[in-house]
Design a protein around this motif. Structure first.
Motif, PDB file in Angstrom:
ATOM      1  N   LEU A 207       0.860  -1.183   0.000  1.00  0.00           N
ATOM      2  CA  LEU A 207       0.000   0.000   0.000  1.00  0.00           C
ATOM      3  C   LEU A 207       0.902   1.240   0.000  1.00  0.00           C
ATOM      4  N   PRO A 208       0.575   2.256  -0.799  1.00  0.00           N
ATOM      5  CA  PRO A 208       1.433   3.453  -0.803  1.00  0.00           C
ATOM      6  C   PRO A 208       1.161   4.380   0.383  1.00  0.00           C
ATOM      7  N   ILE A 209       1.215   3.818   1.576  1.00  0.00           N
ATOM      8  CA  ILE A 209       1.025   4.641   2.773  1.00  0.00           C
ATOM      9  C   ILE A 209       2.403   5.025   3.329  1.00  0.00           C
ATOM     10  N   THR A 210       2.437   6.086   4.109  1.00  0.00           N
ATOM     11  CA  THR A 210       3.709   6.543   4.668  1.00  0.00           C
ATOM     12  C   THR A 210       4.005   5.778   5.957  1.00  0.00           C
ATOM     13  N   LEU A 211       5.236   5.316   6.057  1.00  0.00           N
ATOM     14  CA  LEU A 211       5.702   4.701   7.299  1.00  0.00           C
ATOM     15  C   LEU A 211       6.569   5.726   8.022  1.00  0.00           C
ATOM     16  N   ALA A 212       6.274   5.979   9.294  1.00  0.00           N
ATOM     17  CA  ALA A 212       7.079   6.908  10.090  1.00  0.00           C
ATOM     18  C   ALA A 212       7.798   6.121  11.179  1.00  0.00           C
ATOM     19  N   LEU A 213       9.115   6.237  11.212  1.00  0.00           N
ATOM     20  CA  LEU A 213       9.888   5.541  12.241  1.00  0.00           C
ATOM     21  C   LEU A 213      10.256   6.523  13.349  1.00  0.00           C
ATOM     22  N   SER A 214       9.863   6.205  14.594  1.00  0.00           N
ATOM     23  CA  SER A 214      10.301   7.005  15.744  1.00  0.00           C
ATOM     24  C   SER A 214      11.708   6.552  16.100  1.00  0.00           C
ATOM     25  N   LEU A 215      12.685   7.199  15.508  1.00  0.00           N
ATOM     26  CA  LEU A 215      14.085   6.772  15.680  1.00  0.00           C
ATOM     27  C   LEU A 215      14.640   7.305  17.002  1.00  0.00           C
ATOM     28  N   HIS A 216      14.629   8.613  17.135  1.00  0.00           N
ATOM     29  CA  HIS A 216      14.955   9.327  18.383  1.00  0.00           C
ATOM     30  C   HIS A 216      16.410   9.309  18.825  1.00  0.00           C
ATOM     31  N   HIS A 217      17.218   8.379  18.321  1.00  0.00           N
ATOM     32  CA  HIS A 217      18.661   8.462  18.605  1.00  0.00           C
ATOM     33  C   HIS A 217      19.411   7.624  17.575  1.00  0.00           C
ATOM     34  N   PRO A 218      20.565   8.126  17.082  1.00  0.00           N
ATOM     35  CA  PRO A 218      21.291   7.381  16.040  1.00  0.00           C
ATOM     36  C   PRO A 218      22.232   6.312  16.601  1.00  0.00           C
ATOM     37  N   ASP A 219      22.335   6.243  17.928  1.00  0.00           N
ATOM     38  CA  ASP A 219      23.244   5.276  18.547  1.00  0.00           C
ATOM     39  C   ASP A 219      22.414   4.154  19.194  1.00  0.00           C
ATOM     40  N   GLN A 220      22.782   2.905  18.931  1.00  0.00           N
ATOM     41  CA  GLN A 220      21.984   1.763  19.388  1.00  0.00           C
ATOM     42  C   GLN A 220      21.763   1.766  20.900  1.00  0.00           C
TER      43      GLN A 220
END
Ligand code: SF4
Length: 357
Positions: A207-220
């Protein structure tokens, strides 16, 4: 006998229901239109159905499933809803009005509470109670449209809960919103804290829906402290799933990044973020934290970065050539962040969820 909930049924399901009632087949389209296009909330309103049919429907079926329990309206016309479910659980939804009708967005919940436990989020503090059904998700959109008198242009799954931990009901609700309510797939956004199997399952729907990722930090490791479920899904695997999602759907992913003063807002972290998402087809949305008090300590959980720090972060992130935006705060004078209204009314104390702020 429990009444049949019609507000989340597809047209073929309504056709089956109408057939079982012994009514002519064309009634199904009439009923479907009353529920989804005209957002009727009682069978009495369905004036092109015979009185006998309406009475029969009222005795065996119901629309909608959820009821409005509380409403707050902010000065910027953000409307915050507290809905009661049939089992008396409470969920929140928000209607955000921007400058034009095309950007009227409903933010809906997908679960009662949430098991993910993000440290900045009110809902995370509530714990998990149960998944919502597709009907309960779609009902939020219908009830908001009915109460506000507005046609909802966009729906974002950023209210209470982690949508991808309720993936099958969320997918069913997406199809209902597209095929029955008439909201274009490109106007739907599902937000996740990074549940890789759920991202793969959603990608498979194409489906062409938008996926939003709550990343919040670039370090694992630091991310795991802010978003505890990140321990299960390492960043390389997560980034790979985003690339696959963008390839499968043709849609740019949105990277959500909350700016917590001294925790996630430094220039080093901006460079690390840019590097992490360099080969992901994405936009970046920065969310300056809106400080609220911890229910137990009565102290702010995190601080809000200065405007200068926000802009400096943005400029570094923009060096990737990606579009970087800073999210406007909506409903500042009401309990607009997800979980706040529920917590206030159930006396659990205020918290914060950046998803809807
Ligand atoms: S931010 Fe979303 S995923 Fe995280 S605890 Fe809150 S509701 Fe759950």
């Amino acid at each position: 006998m429990a009444k049949v909930a019609l507000s989340g049924k597809t047209l073929p399901e309504i056709e089956e229901f109408i057939q079982a009632m012994g009514e002519p087949a064309f009634r199904a389209r009439q009923l479907h239109s009353w529920i989804y296009s005209k957002q009727a909330c009682s069978f009495e309103q369905m004036t092109n159905l015979s009185i006998t049919c309406r009475q029969k429907l009222a005795s065996i079926a119901q629309i909608p499933l959820i009821t409005l329990s509380h409403l707050q309206i902010s000065k910027d016309n953000t409307r915050k809803y507290l809905f009661a479910l049939p089992d008396e659980q409470l969920i929140e939804a928000v209607l955000m009005s921007f400058t034009d009708r095309a950007s009227l967005s409903a933010c809906v919940s997908s679960q009662v509470g949430c098991a993910v436990g993000c440290t900045f989020c009110a809902t995370g503090y509530m714990g998990f109670t149960r998944n919502l059904t597709a009907q309960e998700i779609v009902d939020q959109v219908m009830c908001i449209a009915r109460e506000s008198g507005q046609r909802i242009a966009n729906v974002v799954y950023m209210g209470q809960g982690e949508p991808l931990l309720n993936i099958e009901e969320v997918i069913k609700s997406l199809h209902l919103l597209i095929n029955s309510v008439g909201i274009g797939a490109r106007h739907l956004t599902v937000s996740t804290s990074g549940i890789v199997p759920g991202i793969k399952r959603l990608a498979a729907e194409k489906l062409p829906i938008t996926l939003a990722l709550s990343l919040h930090h670039p370090d694992q490791l630091t991310r795991e402290q802010i978003v505890p479920i990140a321990k299960k899904f390492q960043l390389p695997e997560l980034m790979r799933s985003l690339r696959d999602y963008a390839n499968a759907t043709g849609r740019r992913v949105t990277i959500e990044y909350v700016l917590l003063k001294g925790v996630t807002d430094t220039p080093e972290q901006a460079h690390a973020l840019a590097e992490l998402v360099r080969d992901v087809h994405c936009n970046i949305n920065l969310i300056p934290y809106n400080p609220t008090l911890n229910a137990a300590s009565k102290m702010p959980l995190y601080g809000r970065p200065s405007l200068a720090a926000q802009m400096a972060f943005k400029q570094i992130a923009e060096r990737t050539g990606k579009t970087v935006t800073i999210r406007l705060q909506r409903g500042a004078d009401i309990d607009a962040a997800c979980g706040q209204l529920h917590n206030k009314l159930s006396s659990q104390g205020p918290c914060n969820n950046t998803s809807c702020s």
